[in-house]
Write an enzyme that holds these catalytic residues in place. Structure first.
Site, PDB file in Angstrom:
ATOM      1  N   THR A  98       7.511  53.840 -11.045  1.00 12.30           N
ATOM      2  CA  THR A  98       7.188  52.436 -11.280  1.00 12.30           C
ATOM      3  C   THR A  98       7.790  51.501 -10.237  1.00 12.30           C
ATOM      4  O   THR A  98       7.126  50.566  -9.790  1.00 12.30           O
ATOM      5  CB  THR A  98       7.677  52.026 -12.681  1.00 12.30           C
ATOM      6  OG1 THR A  98       7.075  52.889 -13.636  1.00 12.30           O
ATOM      7  CG2 THR A  98       7.309  50.594 -12.987  1.00 12.30           C
ATOM      8  N   TYR A 154     -16.431  61.521 -44.868  1.00 11.76           N
ATOM      9  CA  TYR A 154     -17.207  60.425 -44.303  1.00 11.76           C
ATOM     10  C   TYR A 154     -17.205  60.433 -42.777  1.00 11.76           C
ATOM     11  O   TYR A 154     -17.935  59.663 -42.139  1.00 11.76           O
ATOM     12  CB  TYR A 154     -16.718  59.066 -44.829  1.00 11.76           C
ATOM     13  CG  TYR A 154     -15.256  58.760 -44.588  1.00 11.76           C
ATOM     14  CD1 TYR A 154     -14.821  58.237 -43.377  1.00 11.76           C
ATOM     15  CD2 TYR A 154     -14.311  58.970 -45.592  1.00 11.76           C
ATOM     16  CE1 TYR A 154     -13.485  57.948 -43.156  1.00 11.76           C
ATOM     17  CE2 TYR A 154     -12.979  58.677 -45.397  1.00 11.76           C
ATOM     18  CZ  TYR A 154     -12.562  58.166 -44.169  1.00 11.76           C
ATOM     19  OH  TYR A 154     -11.240  57.886 -43.969  1.00 11.76           O
ATOM     20  N   PHE A 180       1.748  46.630 -10.390  1.00 11.10           N
ATOM     21  CA  PHE A 180       0.770  47.360  -9.599  1.00 11.10           C
ATOM     22  C   PHE A 180      -0.491  46.517  -9.575  1.00 11.10           C
ATOM     23  O   PHE A 180      -1.110  46.269 -10.607  1.00 11.10           O
ATOM     24  CB  PHE A 180       0.493  48.744 -10.187  1.00 11.10           C
ATOM     25  CG  PHE A 180       1.608  49.719  -9.958  1.00 11.10           C
ATOM     26  CD1 PHE A 180       2.045  49.994  -8.666  1.00 11.10           C
ATOM     27  CD2 PHE A 180       2.235  50.350 -11.016  1.00 11.10           C
ATOM     28  CE1 PHE A 180       3.086  50.886  -8.438  1.00 11.10           C
ATOM     29  CE2 PHE A 180       3.269  51.240 -10.801  1.00 11.10           C
ATOM     30  CZ  PHE A 180       3.693  51.508  -9.506  1.00 11.10           C
ATOM     31  N   HIS A 221       8.868  55.688 -16.081  1.00  6.22           N
ATOM     32  CA  HIS A 221       8.424  54.485 -16.783  1.00  6.22           C
ATOM     33  C   HIS A 221       9.005  54.443 -18.196  1.00  6.22           C
ATOM     34  O   HIS A 221       9.213  55.480 -18.838  1.00  6.22           O
ATOM     35  CB  HIS A 221       6.901  54.463 -16.845  1.00  6.22           C
ATOM     36  CG  HIS A 221       6.330  53.154 -17.272  1.00  6.22           C
ATOM     37  ND1 HIS A 221       5.955  52.894 -18.569  1.00  6.22           N
ATOM     38  CD2 HIS A 221       6.083  52.021 -16.568  1.00  6.22           C
ATOM     39  CE1 HIS A 221       5.489  51.655 -18.653  1.00  6.22           C
ATOM     40  NE2 HIS A 221       5.552  51.107 -17.456  1.00  6.22           N
ATOM     41  N   SER A 271       0.518  54.388 -21.263  1.00  9.62           N
ATOM     42  CA  SER A 271       1.512  54.475 -22.336  1.00  9.62           C
ATOM     43  C   SER A 271       0.949  55.249 -23.529  1.00  9.62           C
ATOM     44  O   SER A 271       1.643  56.071 -24.130  1.00  9.62           O
ATOM     45  CB  SER A 271       1.937  53.075 -22.785  1.00  9.62           C
ATOM     46  OG  SER A 271       2.541  52.363 -21.730  1.00  9.62           O
ATOM     47  N   GLY A 285     -11.352  53.821 -33.540  1.00  2.00           N
ATOM     48  CA  GLY A 285     -12.134  52.840 -32.801  1.00  2.00           C
ATOM     49  C   GLY A 285     -11.984  53.093 -31.299  1.00  2.00           C
ATOM     50  O   GLY A 285     -10.882  53.050 -30.762  1.00  2.00           O
TER      51      GLY A 285
END
Length: 482
Positions: free
Chosen positions: A252, A338, A94, A195, A155, A356
């Site tokens: 896909t 924490y 794509f 997919h 994904s 993250g």
């Protein structure tokens, strides 16, 4: 200065800001030239596997090197081994565009270097993410009861969605006790055209590939609702527990559109989690004339589409929407001291496994504001028109055939003048190889209905009708050699 009046050397790793500015100006100039002159590059690099490795030192440098030396190696060693996804004639997979505003957003994001795992860790990241997702949801016609987060890839979004679906099906026991596939006997459904990320998610979640039941499709490669109902009945009769169904709106290979409304009816009746993978085609729901293709997706439990595919945002950025945020927090939230927040902050880390979190919303914000809804719609319409142009040429030719409907900007087709059976497949393989080796364009390949086919998709902001002319001329020429 030291006691002798000499300038102290920079600390290891510290780059003087004047050197950074000089290198930054050179980088922006190079990027500007690249965006302006991408057509001058061959789309695919002329290199063999291992060529670049052979030109790179096996050990990192002992002493630091200058920006100038690194930039020279970038130009002379790295760029010649790049596949130019930002090329106007990159038609494989794509197509994507790393647009100028998106690149600027990436630059600012890298400079800020934030982690938006929770509101307290970066309020701007968390709140801007909420706003751009709200803009996107409204633009594609999703109702206001959807929440969401920005993740890296579709994904990941599918993995997260099926994880919540699995937890709900298990009464949220497995987050504490662990998942026992033999005990739970869970199965999920998706079409044979979906997919591979659905299968990969099943592996990661401990369901196993045997838990993914591929449902038959109709003659337009769409999931067949009758076949889905029959598969669910058969699994229940065999003692298995259906728990989720994944519909693909823009598959896909052929970009076929599963009937979301009919699938939503079945999911509701059978109490299945309904996930929609619209990674490529989702932005097309911004077009009123395409909205009907998405009818029913608003009833899904979770939806993903990728602004880094057809909204001109540099990779990676996927918009994940979900209806019941409580289920997501129940599945994923683990908050040690924490990471505890004061008050009731709505922290993105509670909706997935990632702590993250890059400031991806910033480049989205830059792109959405630069182009606006009308600009985005105009460019998507342009790509759809280019695909219709190519499809028309194929349909008018006695030597080519189209093998799937063209709903969006992707065309699947094949050369018919190369004989039958294996001979025909061999001729199409040769055309595929010749075109890609030529550097004129890069297209992808697929097997549709047991036949080797060529696949071409439009999505780059700079692709024009002249590019359609050029690739069609090249295809005709290379077919003439077969």
């Amino acid at each position: 200065m030291d006691h002798d009046g000499k300038k102290k050397p920079a600390r290891p790793g510290e780059v003087p800001i004047d050197r950074f500015r000089e290198a930054g100006y050179r980088a922006v100039d190079w990027i500007g030239d690249y965006l302006e002159k991408t057509r001058e590059y061959a789309v695919l690099p002329d290199c063999a596997e291992g060529d670049l490795l052979a030109r790179l030192p096996e050990e990192m440098p002992e002493e630091g090197e200058s920006f100038e030396a690194i930039e020279k190696d970038f130009r002379e060693r790295i760029v010649p081994a790049v596949t130019h996804w930002n090329h106007p004639r990159f038609f494989a997979y794509f197509s994507i565009t790393g647009s100028a505003p998106g690149i600027l957003g990436e630059l600012y994001s890298a400079a800020l270097n934030t982690n938006g795992m929770k509101w307290a860790s970066c309020p701007a990241s968390v709140e801007l993410e909420k706003r751009v997702l709200q803009w996107l949801a409204r633009a594609v016609g999703l109702p206001g009861d959807f929440s969401g987060i920005v993740v890296d890839l579709a994904s990941t979004a599918t993995l997260l969605s099926l994880a919540v679906a699995r937890e709900r099906a298990c009464g949220f026991r497995s987050r504490k006790e662990g998942f026992d596939a033999k005990r739970e006997k869970l199965v999920l459904y998706t079409s044979r055209e979906s997919h591979v990320s659905v299968e990969k998610a099943a592996i990661v979640l401990g369901l196993g590939l045997d838990a993914v039941h591929a449902v038959d499709t109709d003659d337009e490669y769409r999931l067949d609702p009758a076949a889905l109902s029959a598969a669910i009945d058969a699994d229940r009769a065999a003692g298995r527990k259906p728990f989720a169904v994944v519909a693909t709106l823009g598959t896909t290979v052929t970009t076929s559109v599963d009937p979301a409304g009919a699938i939503a009816d079945i999911a509701r009746r059978e109490q299945l989690w309904f996930h929609v993978d619209a990674a490529y085609a989702g932005p097309a729901a911004m077009l009123p004339e395409k909205r009907l293709l998405f009818d029913g997706w608003e009833r899904a439990d979770s939806i993903v589409f990728n602004p880094h595919k057809w909204l001109f945002v540099p990779i990676d950025a996927s918009a994940l929407f979900f209806r019941d945020p409580r289920a997501w927090r129940h599945a994923f939230s683990v908050v040690p001291d924490y990471l505890a927040s004061d008050g009731d902050a709505d922290d993105p880390m509670d909706y997935g496994f990632q702590l993250g979190r890059r400031f991806r919303a910033l480049k989205l914000w830059f792109v959405l504001r630069t182009y606006g809804r009308r600009g985005l719609v105009a460019n998507i319409r342009h790509h759809i028109a280019l695909a219709a142009d190519l499809a028309g040429r194929i349909d008018r030719s006695a030597r080519w055939e189209r093998v799937a409907p063209v709903h969006f900007s992707t065309v699947c087709f094949r050369f018919t003048g190369g004989g039958e059976g294996e001979s025909s497949d061999r001729a199409n393989r040769e055309i595929f190889d010749r075109l890609n080796r030529s550097g004129i364009a890069h297209i992808s390949r697929a097997v549709v209905g047991g036949r080797f086919v060529l696949r071409l998709t439009f999505g780059n902001l700079k692709t024009t009708g002249a590019d359609v002319d050029e690739v069609w001329r090249a295809l005709e020429e290379m077919a003439g050699r077969s």
